[in-house]
Design a protein around this motif. Structure first.
Motif, PDB file in Angstrom:
ATOM      1  N   THR A 259      29.091 -23.469  -6.144  1.00 21.09           N
ATOM      2  CA  THR A 259      28.958 -23.278  -7.588  1.00 21.09           C
ATOM      3  C   THR A 259      27.601 -23.827  -8.027  1.00 21.09           C
ATOM      4  OG1 THR A 259      29.911 -25.429  -8.160  1.00 21.09           O
ATOM      5  CG2 THR A 259      31.453 -23.569  -7.974  1.00 21.09           C
ATOM      6  N   GLY A 260      27.302 -23.634  -9.302  1.00 21.85           N
ATOM      7  CA  GLY A 260      26.036 -24.129  -9.845  1.00 21.85           C
ATOM      8  C   GLY A 260      25.079 -22.973 -10.065  1.00 21.85           C
ATOM      9  N   MET A 261      24.070 -23.197 -10.879  1.00 19.76           N
ATOM     10  CA  MET A 261      23.138 -22.118 -11.194  1.00 19.76           C
ATOM     11  C   MET A 261      22.422 -21.646  -9.929  1.00 19.76           C
ATOM     12  SD  MET A 261      23.793 -21.634 -14.375  1.00 19.76           S
ATOM     13  CE  MET A 261      22.579 -20.617 -15.231  1.00 19.76           C
ATOM     14  N   GLU A 264      24.234 -24.878  -5.736  1.00 23.83           N
ATOM     15  CA  GLU A 264      23.854 -26.168  -5.152  1.00 23.83           C
ATOM     16  C   GLU A 264      25.040 -27.085  -4.829  1.00 23.83           C
ATOM     17  OE1 GLU A 264      23.211 -24.964  -8.131  1.00 23.83           O
ATOM     18  OE2 GLU A 264      22.971 -26.499  -9.675  1.00 23.83           O
TER      19      GLU A 264
ATOM     20  N   SER B  19      27.760 -21.713 -15.400  1.00 23.97           N
ATOM     21  CA  SER B  19      27.379 -21.256 -14.058  1.00 23.97           C
ATOM     22  C   SER B  19      28.480 -20.394 -13.443  1.00 23.97           C
ATOM     23  CB  SER B  19      26.967 -22.428 -13.159  1.00 23.97           C
ATOM     24  OG  SER B  19      28.036 -23.293 -12.919  1.00 23.97           O
ATOM     25  N   GLN B  23      28.546 -16.197 -11.909  1.00 24.84           N
ATOM     26  CA  GLN B  23      29.014 -15.738 -10.591  1.00 24.84           C
ATOM     27  C   GLN B  23      30.032 -14.604 -10.692  1.00 24.84           C
ATOM     28  OE1 GLN B  23      30.430 -19.257  -8.507  1.00 24.84           O
ATOM     29  NE2 GLN B  23      28.428 -19.553  -7.581  1.00 24.84           N
ATOM     30  N   GLU B 280      31.917 -28.370 -12.401  1.00 27.35           N
ATOM     31  CA  GLU B 280      31.653 -26.968 -12.041  1.00 27.35           C
ATOM     32  C   GLU B 280      32.894 -26.297 -11.464  1.00 27.35           C
ATOM     33  OE1 GLU B 280      28.106 -26.623  -9.653  1.00 27.35           O
ATOM     34  OE2 GLU B 280      26.831 -27.280 -11.307  1.00 27.35           O
TER      35      GLU B 280
END
Lengths: 328, 328
Positions: A259-261, A264, B19, B23, B280
């Motif tokens: 996950t993460g932009m 990361e 984020s 996805q 997240e």
């Protein structure tokens, strides 16, 4: 109100369903149906009748849900569509490639009869499928892994028994510990069939059989063993009966994802089962879904469903307020 | 059709939802709403507006689902009922004792507005709750265990920060490995609070502070630390920033139970999460349930729901035939 459950087929799975019903106070076993001679069948629940399968048609008023405990190869493709218009039914159909076909046939019957059918219940397909779905929707960027075992594969045991010179056999599927650990640690390994599982066989040979030939035939058997590192142990009939009479199984569904932009952060979701008795656990899942089939049909729902279509609350005898208070 | 998602509140959780939306190709971020000054907020998705929370009322046509990312103490009890009549909403309300009250308030608003609200989403409550439910219906005779960690508890970190002389702090909740192993092995241990988890604290003290006094105050703090074996490490601000900037978490839900006519077979069901980023992962769960809220409302469903009430298929962008083929 007690849910009256019928069992069709009294093999290992039927017996597993029987004991599951005994653990659920809101259910009772109405009758066991068999294609064998009913008088020859001794079931374990006191005061419950064993009846010929042919009598099912005239017992629609006595049974709220019928759990069909036949095999996927020939029994279920015939039995589930046949009874889906007469009863709410649950089965454990597990021939993956034929699920769309089975679903369509069962759905047509269930729609026609105004009943609910739930197919492909158990742990795989079933609880493992659910966990694949939940993990995939949460982590759309990721990798899926399924490991089976340590457990007895009935299909592989049967394949060994068909070899000339083999009297009896038991085959265990075993996940490779290093592969499981690599997956759990988030390494996202690419694993070949051989790298994921090993196979261990306990074989009782007929007197005078050529053991080397049997071992060679097992290890080179296409689809079943050729792609795996396989170990063969020859043991006595007594040892097989003493050490290998159970039907344990289990395994893990693991999804690793980011996950993460920038992807990361890593995550691991694992659902793991360790089961002393595969048929009893499967029977317990079928019993829970029998409750759901009954309750959904009470609300006017009809048609064929899978575990994906069942809101979890239907599985429980508790009401919404109790569930929110006790389990949320 | 793309689902237009609004985020209310842009803290760690709001960023996690942002984020997650990135996805999921069937979703887009419509806008971020804040009670802060919008101009001062820099979000990471290009071309998306940051608007004052007050503008939400007039944007009903632009937003399909609103994910409310406030805190459970004061934000959500006010915000979720307020917006539940205007939008399909999802929140992560986690004050367990107040769920019935929150559910009732949100349900009244959602029924009135003809919308779907899903409360108490995330992993606990959320995925852990689901796994407690599934495991309980399969194994009605058994024991439940939940272990949290190794992970950062924000509540415990905050409690340390309120102690005079403390500049900053990070607290890790850690399951006791021997306890987890005893549970996994089916021993059904009775475990006290102290036997299940330990607590490890990394504390930056103000210059000249009385370290012994701080350590004593932490270790004797009722509810938070007094019932646990707690370790306190004093570290520098640089070390805290370097080694403890993440928000990892996770844990296990384990149910052990028996099947068979005499409970003769043991089973272990474990659901385990290892998360690099708690907000997240939670945001990713909220995004999946936002899809469900939208799709259920499209079918005419309304009212307040929890994870127990959502058929898993609603969480996926795939249709029933695809799910049966790919994941069953």
């Amino acid at each position: 109100m007690t849910i009256r459950v019928g069992i069709l087929g009294y093999g290992n799975l039927g017996k597993g369903v029987e004991s599951a019903i005994g653990q659920n106070p809101d259910m009772k076993l109405a009758a066991v149906f068999t294609r064998r001679v009913p008088e020859k069948l001794q079931i374990r629940t006191k005061g419950v009748s064993v009846l010929p399968a042919d009598e099912l048609q005239r017992l629609q008023e006595e049974i709220d849900v019928l759990i069909i405990c036949g095999g996927s190869a020939t029994d279920l493709p015939e039995q589930t569509p046949k009874f889906a218009s007469l009863f709410n039914v649950v089965d454990s159909f597990d021939t993956h490639a034929k699920i769309p076909e089975h679903f369509a046939a069962v759905d047509a019957a269930a729609q026609k009869g105004g009943k609910v059918s739930i197919i492909s219940c158990g742990w795989d397909p079933g609880m493992f499928s659910l966990n694949r779905l939940y993990a995939n929707v949460i982590l759309p960027q990721g990798h899926d892994y399924t490991f089976w075992g340590r457990g007895v594969s009935q299909g592989h045991s049967d394949a060994i028994r068909r070899i000339p010179g083999v009297k009896d056999a038991r085959q265990y599927t075993i996940p490779v510990p290093e592969a499981v650990e690599a997956v759990r640690s988030g390494l996202n390994p690419e694993l070949s069939t051989r790298q994921k599982h090993t196979r261990e066989c306990f074989v009782v040979a007929c007197e005078g059989a050529d053991l080397a030939a049997i071992e060679r035939e097992i290890k080179t058997m296409p689809n079943y063993f050729a792609d795996y590192d396989t170990t063969v142990h020859f043991i006595s009939e007594e040892e097989l009966a003493r050490d290998h009479k159970g039907l344990p199984h289990g395994g893990s569904v693991i999804r690793t994802g980011e996950t993460g932009m920038d992807g990361e952060h890593k995550h691991v979701i694992e659902y793991r089962l360790a089961l002393d008795s595969n048929p009893e656990f499967t029977g317990a899942v079928l019993a829970a879904y029998a409750r759901a089939a009954f309750r959904m049909n009470q609300e006017g729902i009809k048609g064929c469903k899978t575990v994906f279509d069942i809101a979890p609350a239907y599985l429980s005898a508790k009401n919404g307020a109790e569930l929110r208070k006790q389990l949320l």
